[in-house]
Write an enzyme that holds these catalytic residues in place. Structure first.
Site, PDB file in Angstrom:
ATOM      1  N   SER A 101       0.465  -1.112  -0.019  1.00  0.00           N
ATOM      2  CA  SER A 101      -0.130  -0.206  -0.367  1.00  0.00           C
ATOM      3  C   SER A 101       0.856   1.300  -0.033  1.00  0.00           C
ATOM      4  O   SER A 101       0.930   1.675  -0.554  1.00  0.00           O
ATOM      5  CB  SER A 101      -0.681   0.219   1.590  1.00  0.00           C
ATOM      6  OG  SER A 101      -1.943  -1.324   0.457  1.00  0.00           O
TER       7      SER A 101
ATOM      8  N   HIS B  60      -2.873   6.967   3.804  1.00  0.00           N
ATOM      9  CA  HIS B  60      -3.018   4.764   3.880  1.00  0.00           C
ATOM     10  C   HIS B  60      -4.424   5.100   4.586  1.00  0.00           C
ATOM     11  O   HIS B  60      -4.981   3.871   4.606  1.00  0.00           O
ATOM     12  CB  HIS B  60      -2.037   4.658   4.601  1.00  0.00           C
ATOM     13  CG  HIS B  60      -2.052   2.893   4.985  1.00  0.00           C
ATOM     14  ND1 HIS B  60      -2.223   2.799   5.912  1.00  0.00           N
ATOM     15  CD2 HIS B  60      -1.823   2.277   3.798  1.00  0.00           C
ATOM     16  CE1 HIS B  60      -2.215   1.145   5.982  1.00  0.00           C
ATOM     17  NE2 HIS B  60      -2.821   0.987   4.917  1.00  0.00           N
TER      18      HIS B  60
END
Length: 207
Positions: A14, A40
């Site tokens: 990610s 995130h």
């Protein structure tokens, strides 16, 4: 980062994708880590245009945490989001202003504002002073800024990201003008998850 070898592969991937999507931000490494964690946490790549750090604020906050500064949040939700990382890293003590708040809001005020006034009378005397997280309560941030303007000790860092539409823009403008070390998110966005993400980035980087 040593942390990256311990992170779950999904988190690592990610962050890699976020870094590519953000492109060259030109930010110093610690500010970049704060931005990446906030993106995130929120899934919102546009935060890069809204996040502002005063010069040296991230480094000052991290140093204070390394020296034992407590973390003071405006809500139990933010405290819950920070405590696991604090325990895994520096063992920082995490407080919420609700520990000092009255059971009922004073007339013309809020519980978090009253709680901040009482909390800062105690915690503001610490060396170094706490890192303060405001993700939900602009009234708590205004209470803190009033106390500092009146001569109370300044926080080591203010992470000012109250969310919403009433009093939020004004409180963020007052923070911007205060001269305090700060990480600030412009606009109506914010919240407990984002302030936690920002300080968790500093905690991760502190080891």
């Amino acid at each position: 980062m040593a942390w990256m070898s311990q992170d779950h592969p999904i988190f690592t991937e990610s962050i890699r994708r976020i870094r590519i999507a953000l492109g060259d931000t030109g930010l110093p490494p610690l500010e970049q880590q704060v931005l990446e964690r906030c993106v995130h946490s929120s899934g919102d790549l546009s935060l890069g245009e809204l996040l502002h750090c005063s010069e040296g604020a991230c480094e000052r906050g991290m140093k204070a945490l390394q020296q034992g500064a407590a973390i003071l949040t405006d809500t139990a939700m933010a405290a819950a989001a920070v405590t696991p990382m604090a325990q895994r890293t520096l063992g920082s003590v995490v407080h919420t202003v609700l520990e000092w708040a009255p059971d009922c809001a004073p007339e013309g005020s809020t519980r978090t504002s009253a709680g901040m006034e009482q909390a800062w009378r105690t915690l503001g005397q610490a060396t170094p002073p706490p890192v303060v997280l405001i993700g939900s309560a602009p009234t708590a941030m205004e209470a803190l800024l009033r106390q500092v303007a009146a001569g109370a000790p300044a926080p080591s860092l203010v992470i000012g990201m109250p969310v919403g539409f009433v009093g939020v823009a004004e409180s963020k403008a007052h923070l911007a003008a205060s001269g305090l070390a700060q990480i600030r998110l412009e606009g109506s966005r914010g919240g407990a998850g984002l302030v936690a993400a920002a300080v968790n980035a500093l905690l991760r980087a502190s080891l």
